[in-house]
Each structure stands twice: as structure tokens, then as C-alpha cells.
Design a protein around this motif. Structure first.
Motif, PDB file in Angstrom:
ATOM      1  N   THR A  36       0.421  -0.945   0.335  1.00 43.34           N
ATOM      2  CA  THR A  36      -0.003  -0.168  -0.345  1.00 43.34           C
ATOM      3  C   THR A  36       1.387   1.154   0.173  1.00 43.34           C
ATOM      4  O   THR A  36       2.199   1.241  -0.178  1.00 43.34           O
ATOM      5  N   SER A  37       0.686   2.662   0.046  1.00 43.50           N
ATOM      6  CA  SER A  37       1.342   3.591  -0.131  1.00 43.50           C
ATOM      7  C   SER A  37       0.546   4.736   1.103  1.00 43.50           C
ATOM      8  O   SER A  37      -0.204   4.817   1.019  1.00 43.50           O
ATOM      9  N   ILE A  38       1.459   4.910   1.801  1.00 45.00           N
ATOM     10  CA  ILE A  38       1.257   6.429   2.705  1.00 45.00           C
ATOM     11  C   ILE A  38       1.432   7.853   2.598  1.00 45.00           C
ATOM     12  O   ILE A  38       2.646   7.384   1.957  1.00 45.00           O
ATOM     13  N   GLY A  39       0.313   8.151   2.281  1.00 47.99           N
ATOM     14  CA  GLY A  39       0.895  10.267   2.418  1.00 47.99           C
ATOM     15  C   GLY A  39      -0.556  10.181   1.508  1.00 47.99           C
ATOM     16  O   GLY A  39      -1.292   9.703   0.715  1.00 47.99           O
TER      17      GLY A  39
END
Lengths: 436, 436
Positions: free
Chosen positions: A132-135
Motif C-alpha cells: 500500500t502507500s502512505i501519504g
């Protein structure tokens, strides 16, 4: 085998243990939802483990790390580069298989296990971690992973625990929590799923004492399975070539499922692989200093790692019984250990439309539920209510009848023996305290 | 305010309640790990909630749905299209803010709350759900989301519960579990994080009876907070323009944190929004049929939704006390309700090097830990050990001294009053049963 397994999975769905994930939307492969009975069963398994591994000892502490960790954790552990599976795709039906699931023809050709097509194998690899990606915008976001095992959170917090809990080697850190693996072929109901719950202990010892503690934990874990009443288990010693490269020794605890002997827990001697890997990548000193002997060393670790859903499924298979009654009827009964049974006691007013019976039954219900999780059932005849409770493993049923109104006693019926006893209402708590 | 909050967060880290997530890798914004004390505190909060909301009632059942659900669940609920935040990025320091966090200059210019730069606002939107993909290669993988709230799993299983649990309206489905939101600015320690745990109940009622049950649940939830000893709470009735579009009424339960009054739980009358939305997208009939009145309707739902970490933080703030002792010394004490305290009793052998004392203390420890989670401490003087236990909220300390060897009694010290009593060892279980 399929017959009995089908009966068990069907009961699990029909009686609120396990529902297919997102069922009204056609489901989602490898994901399951746990219903009202399943959530209690899982909770009771986890609590029995936590009590035995953490709370009844003074050398183990608990932890609950985040599911999403800094991706460097999984670089250090080797998961980013190495936690992958190889698969083959049938050129005709497009179904995917692990190599070991397919029969091989000569010249690198494989026989599709689904449609029978003989196709040329082109092995592809992919990482089993969910990404997944954070931000706040995709362009600037940083990649992260859902943890593929809970153990990582323990190693990363080794120093925190050391600094704040005044623990001394040997000691352990235990954790229960969800982990995620993007399995190619989730299968066997809740045995191999993409989202599951682990109960892991990392027990840190002095190098040289690792083999002794390995034996201790293996024995202790087998004893725990005996304490929750699970039969049909065996140990399987992994050969060198089967073990993970860092493991000095691995013993699986296997259960005899209807689909074969399968692992429900693995006990591994991981040596100092994990702490060393995190020292290398983080640059932080994760060694242990023995104050008494003035010695510094990197501990070895013994890891008993169990799957909650696998144990739940093993239990359901293990305690499922079909019995012929004297009347000629058949009953299905889950002979779950009382401490694992979702409901401990079911309370029945003999008739739902007799106010005085219902009122007294309510009083009994309210009194008993202070101590134990109780079910209430006022529908149908008593025989049917017994059958319904047998099927979900409730150890005791209490019936309030007309005699109860005069004599202040009730009928207590035992799930396994089906024997009935009259017990005074005022003695019920003491009576059940002996068994529950 | 900062002073006291800093003391509390520092105690939380120092004494093993909360560690920054992945700390040895420099942390990960918005993620925290719960240490040995924190995991017990959170567990005790969850258990107190579950007992009150599920096990002490006969009209609520539990559930544990998967974190990863079919993406259609979030299309139906409106999260895919509408669960987004707008943000602005400072053109100089690149820090990002929600619009309401910035002071506005005329002509759409904003003042950066971090570096003070005045910059032109270009509002960007992004969805708060964490995205991932399921399947074995990225090209063929299907998008999925980490659930942004647990409620979705309940609505999707409404029919399963109806079909398998023989529940009758009004009834509720309760769930405790992790949820994830890709917050722009996680802040205030464990108050606003990207990974958190929710305790949610969806209580299904007949339309027209929703307002009555709303009042009942609001009162019941406030009573629960009183039962765990949380003071400094108030209710806040949301105005129409503050409420989600589907909500007929929302009341927040707020706690007075050192950083201001903030929501720890929201109680919403969601009407039939959710079930109707899922009926529309899934095509499945999710209405309820009342057998007695032969009526069919789509239930309304009352939703009390609480955050576990928010309650844990509120508790830490609420029970943190600094007291001046007669001796002139200061003590820090967490006056946690005994049922929430991580350890219930701490056992001290007066001296660690006197074998007979330690042996008797071990016996007391082994006896008491059958019933309660106990700490063992044999280091330093007794006064220091009291201070150490006060700081983590242990309600009782038991000291085994030389008199104990002759008289079979021990000193029991109360955390809050600091009073000491001699109690016979054989009476200890009865003694503590009154309080714990």
C-alpha cells in the motif's frame, strides 16, 4: 473426507461461526468473516493462549505492534527481496497454480489441474506481501506493506522492551494480531486465507541454551493443546532442506484435518538471524548486556508461532460428532472444551407464553450471565433447543419449568452425557463454578 | 497544557504503554506500537466494552469481519467517491495542511502554519482509504481497500446474522477491530493515527422507534464511561450542518484532553442509509420481516462508535496524578479503575537474596495469578517499588517480609489511600475478590 469436511464447513456457516467474506457482493477469495459464534470461539482461543504464554508466567510480556510498519523492517527481515512465490498460469483457462500443485510432463510442460490442458510452463514470481502507500498524493506517497507475520513487530521493539520492562534473559515477548499474505491459491476453508491471525512468541535466550529452551517450549505448547482438549495432533521435525535458511531447528505441530495432516503451529530456533539483520540495517545496537556476568551478547530466539483460524478449524473438526440416540434420532454435537465454547450455559423457560416461567428464567439468566456468557432460547420444544445448543457446543442447558416456580430448582442438562439433574437456583453458581 | 501532556506521553513511553511505531527505523508517522502495559490496558477496555455491549445483553451479537473486503462494499457506502480530504501544500516548505488548519489571507492566499510563508492555495483532494491489490501479478490484480471503519463489515453481514442467529428487531451487531485512514496530519500522540481500533455497534430498530433507542444508547454509553471511572466527559450535539448527510442525529461524547475537548465516541442515527445503499448496489434484499406483525421494513440503525486508543489516551490523562507526600517526596500515580489496570496486584519479596522470603513470595504469586494478572518485583527498596507500581496504576502491592514467615501474613498496600494492612495469606483471595 469431503463429506465430513463439507458437513463441518456447512455447520460453521449455518450456525454463525464463519461467513464467506463480503458475501452479498459475491465474496472475496481468501477472506472470511467470523460470525457471532466464531468471534467468541476465536476470542476464547486467544485468551487461553495469552493466559498461558503471558499472564501465568513472569518471564513473558505482551506487545501489540502496528500492522503497517516502516518498510525497512521488511527489507531487513528479507521479506521484500525473498518472500515470494513462483506460479504458473494455464494458457487455456488462465487459472494459476504453485509449481508443486501441478503434475509435470516432459520438456517443461505442465498439466493444468483445473482444465487438463497441457501447457508450456513459464514460471513467474511475485511477492506475497500486500503493498500500500502512505501519504497524501500518489506521486509523493511512500510504499508500505501489510505485515506478512507479526514477529517483525517484536524484533523491532526488542530494545524498547529491554529499556522499559526490566526483563532479564531468558524472557519472551508475545503478540497476537492480524497478518496478510497475498496467497496464489487460498484454500481449505479458513485454513489458508489471505488475512489471518497469528499468536507468536519470541523467547530470547543465551546462545548455547537455545536447544534446552526449544525442548521446553515444544513440550509446553503440546501441553497447551492437551489443555484445550485438541486430540489428533502430532509433531513433525523438519529436515534441514525443508527449514528456512536461518533456522537451526523447526518442529511443526500438525493436526489431522479431513484434508490431511497440516501445520497449525511451527516452533523454530531462529538463532540470532533476526536481531542481527535489524542491527545491520538500522545501525542500532540490539545486543543484551548481562549485568551479573558482565557479558554482552546477541540473544538467540525460540519462536512458537500458531495460527488462530487454523486452531479454530482444527477444533471444529476435532469436536464434531454425530451420535445416534436411543430414540433413533441423530444428534450433532460439538464437544468443545468448556473454556472454548462460545456460550457456557443456555437458559430455557419451558414455555415462552407463561409470564411467570419467563420471569423466573430471566432472573436465572441475569444471575448466571454475571459470571458466564449465556444464551437465551424460548422457541420450540425443549428437545429441539437441546439439539440447537449441542450443535454449537454449549456445555450446559438450564430449563425453568412449572416445578421451578414451587421448588426453586431447575433442570441442568450436560451436553456430553445428556444427563439431567435438578439443582436449586441458589446453588447454580457454585455448581457451575466447579466445571466452568 | 503542553507540560502535563508531555509528562503523560513520556510516562506512556517510559513505562511500556506506547512506543513510536518502528522506532529503530526512525518511526512511521501516524503509527504506534503498544507495549506490554498498553496491550493489557487496551485489552481491558475492549473486554469491558464487549461485556457490556454484547455479553451482558441478549439482544446484541458479536462479529469479526475481514479488514479487506470486496471493494464494492466501499462503493456502496460512498467511501470510494466521497471519503476524501482536501489539502493545501506550502509552496516553500512543502508541508501539507487541511484547509481548516490554515489562516487565510485575502485573495485565496494562505499562511503556512509551519514556516509562515504566504502562498497561493491550490486545493487538492485525496481519498483517505489505503489502497492495495489482491492477486498474483500487478497487471491482473484487483484493487482493494483497508477498511476505513468497521461498520461496513456489519451491514454486509446483516442478512447472514438474520439468517443464522434468530435475532428479532430490535437487535444489535457489535464489532471490535482495526481500521485505517491515510490522515494528512496524524497528531496528538495516539489521538489521531493512521491505524486504530474501533468498537462499533449497529443497533437495528423499527423506523419510528429510532429516537427512543438513540436516547437509550446515549445514556447507556455515558453510564459505561462512568463505570470505568472516566470523568471530564461531556456530550456535544452536532448541528445539522455538521452531521454526515445520512445522519438524522449525532451526539459526540467528548473528553477534555490537555489539547482541548475532543470526540472519543460518536452516537449517530444513521436511518436506513447503509442498508438501502447495500440493497441498491448488491441487489440483495436486506429488509426485515416481522413474523408477528407480518410487516416488512428496512430497519433504522443507531450506531455508537468509539475509538479504543482515544479512550486509552483519555484514561491516561484522566487518572494521571502528581501527589506531594508527607515525606516531601512526590509520587506519580495512575488512578486507573482496577478492572482496567494492566496488573492488578504486585508481589514483593522484601529481599531478593533471602531464599525463604522469595520462596514464600513465589507461592503467594502463583496462587494469586490463578485469578489476576500479577507483577513480580524484587529489586530495590520497597518505597521505590511502590512508586514504580503507582506509576503504572497497579491497585495493590503485597509485601512478604520476615514476619510473614512466622505469622503467615503479608502487608497489603492500597494504591490510592497508601494505607497498609496485614492480611493472612489464606485470606488473600477472598480479600482481593471484594475489590477486583
Amino acid at each position: 473426507m469431503n463429506d465430513i469436511f463439507e458437513k463441518i464447513t456447512s455447520l460453521a456457516k449455518r450456525r454463525g461461526f464463519v461467513y464467506p467474506g463480503s458475501e452479498i457482493y459475491g465474496g472475496l477469495g481468501g477472506f472470511y468473516d467470523f460470525g457471532p459464534l466464531g468471534v467468541e470461539l476465536k476470542f476464547n482461543i486467544k485468551q487461553a493462549w495469552w493466559r498461558d504464554v503471558v499472564q501465568f508466567r513472569d518471564d513473558v510480556v505482551g506487545l501489540s505492534a502496528a500492522i503497517i510498519m516502516n518498510p525497512k523492517v521488511w527489507e531487513a527481515s528479507g521479506h521484500v527481496s525473498g518472500f515470494s512465490d513462483s506460479f504458473l498460469e494455464c494458457t487455456k483457462c488462465r487459472k494459476r497454480f504453485k509449481i508443486e500443485e501441478l503434475e509435470q510432463e516432459k520438456e517443461k510442460k505442465f498439466i493444468c489441474a483445473s482444465c487438463g490442458e497441457i501447457f508450456e510452463g513459464k514460471v513467474r514470481k511475485f511477492n506475497l506481501m500486500f503493498k500500500t502507500s502512505i501519504g497524501s498524493t500518489e506521486d509523493s506517497a511512500s510504499v508500505a506493506y501489510l505485515r506478512p507475520e507479526t514477529a517483525g513487530g517484536i524484533f523491532v521493539n526488542f530494545k524498547n522492551v529491554l529499556d522499559t520492562m526490566r526483563v532479564k534473559i531468558p524472557f519472551g515477548i508475545a503478540q497476537i494480531g492480524k497478518a496478510f499474505r497475498n496467497e496464489i491459491n487460498p484454500k481449505d476453508f479458513i485454513f489458508r486465507t489471505r488475512e489471518f491471525e497469528q499468536m507468536e512468541l519470541e523467547y530470547f535466550v543465551k546462545p548455547g541454551e537455545d536447544e534446552k529452551y526449544f525442548e521446553e517450549w515444544l513440550e509446553r505448547r503440546l501441553e497447551w493443546y492437551r489443555s484445550i482438549g485438541l486430540k489428533n495432533i502430532r509433531t513433525y521435525e523438519q529436515a534441514k532442506e525443508e527449514r528456512a535458511h536461518y533456522s537451526k531447528r523447526t518442529v511443526d505441530i500438525e493436526y489431522k484435518f479431513p484434508f490431511g495432516w497440516q501445520e497449525i503451529e511451527g516452533i523454530a530456533n531462529r538463532g540470532d538471524f533476526d536481531l542481527k539483520a535489524h542491527i545491520k540495517v538500522s545501525g542500532i545496537d540490539l545486543s543484551y548486556f548481562d549485568e551479573e556476568k558482565k557479558e554482552k551478547f546477541i540473544p538467540y530466539v525460540i519462536e512458537p508461532s500458531a495460527g488462530v483460524e487454523r486452531i479454530a478449524l482444527a477444533l471444529l473438526c476435532d469436536v464434531y460428532h454425530e451420535e445416534e440416540l436411543d430414540s433413533g434420532d441423530k444428534r450433532i454435537v460439538l464437544k468443545l472444551h468448556p473454556k472454548l465454547a462460545p456460550y457456557k450455559i443456555a437458559i430455557f423457560p419451558l414455555l415462552a407464553n407463561k409470564e411467570k416461567l419467563v420471569e423466573l428464567a430471566r432472573r436465572v439468566f441475569n444471575k448466571l450471565k454475571e459470571e458466564w456468557f449465556c444464551a437465551w432460547d424460548d422457541r420450540g420444544n425443549i428437545g429441539k433447543r437441546y439439539r440447537a445448543q449441542d450443535e454449537i457446543g454449549t456445555p450446559y442447558c438450564v430449563t425453568i419449568d412449572f416445578d421451578s416456580l414451587e421448588k426453586d430448582d431447575v433442570t441442568v442438562r450436560d451436553r456430553d452425557t445428556m444427563k439431567q439433574e435438578r439443582i436449586k437456583i441458589k446453588d447454580l453458581k457454585d455448581y457451575f463454578s466447579k466445571f466452568l
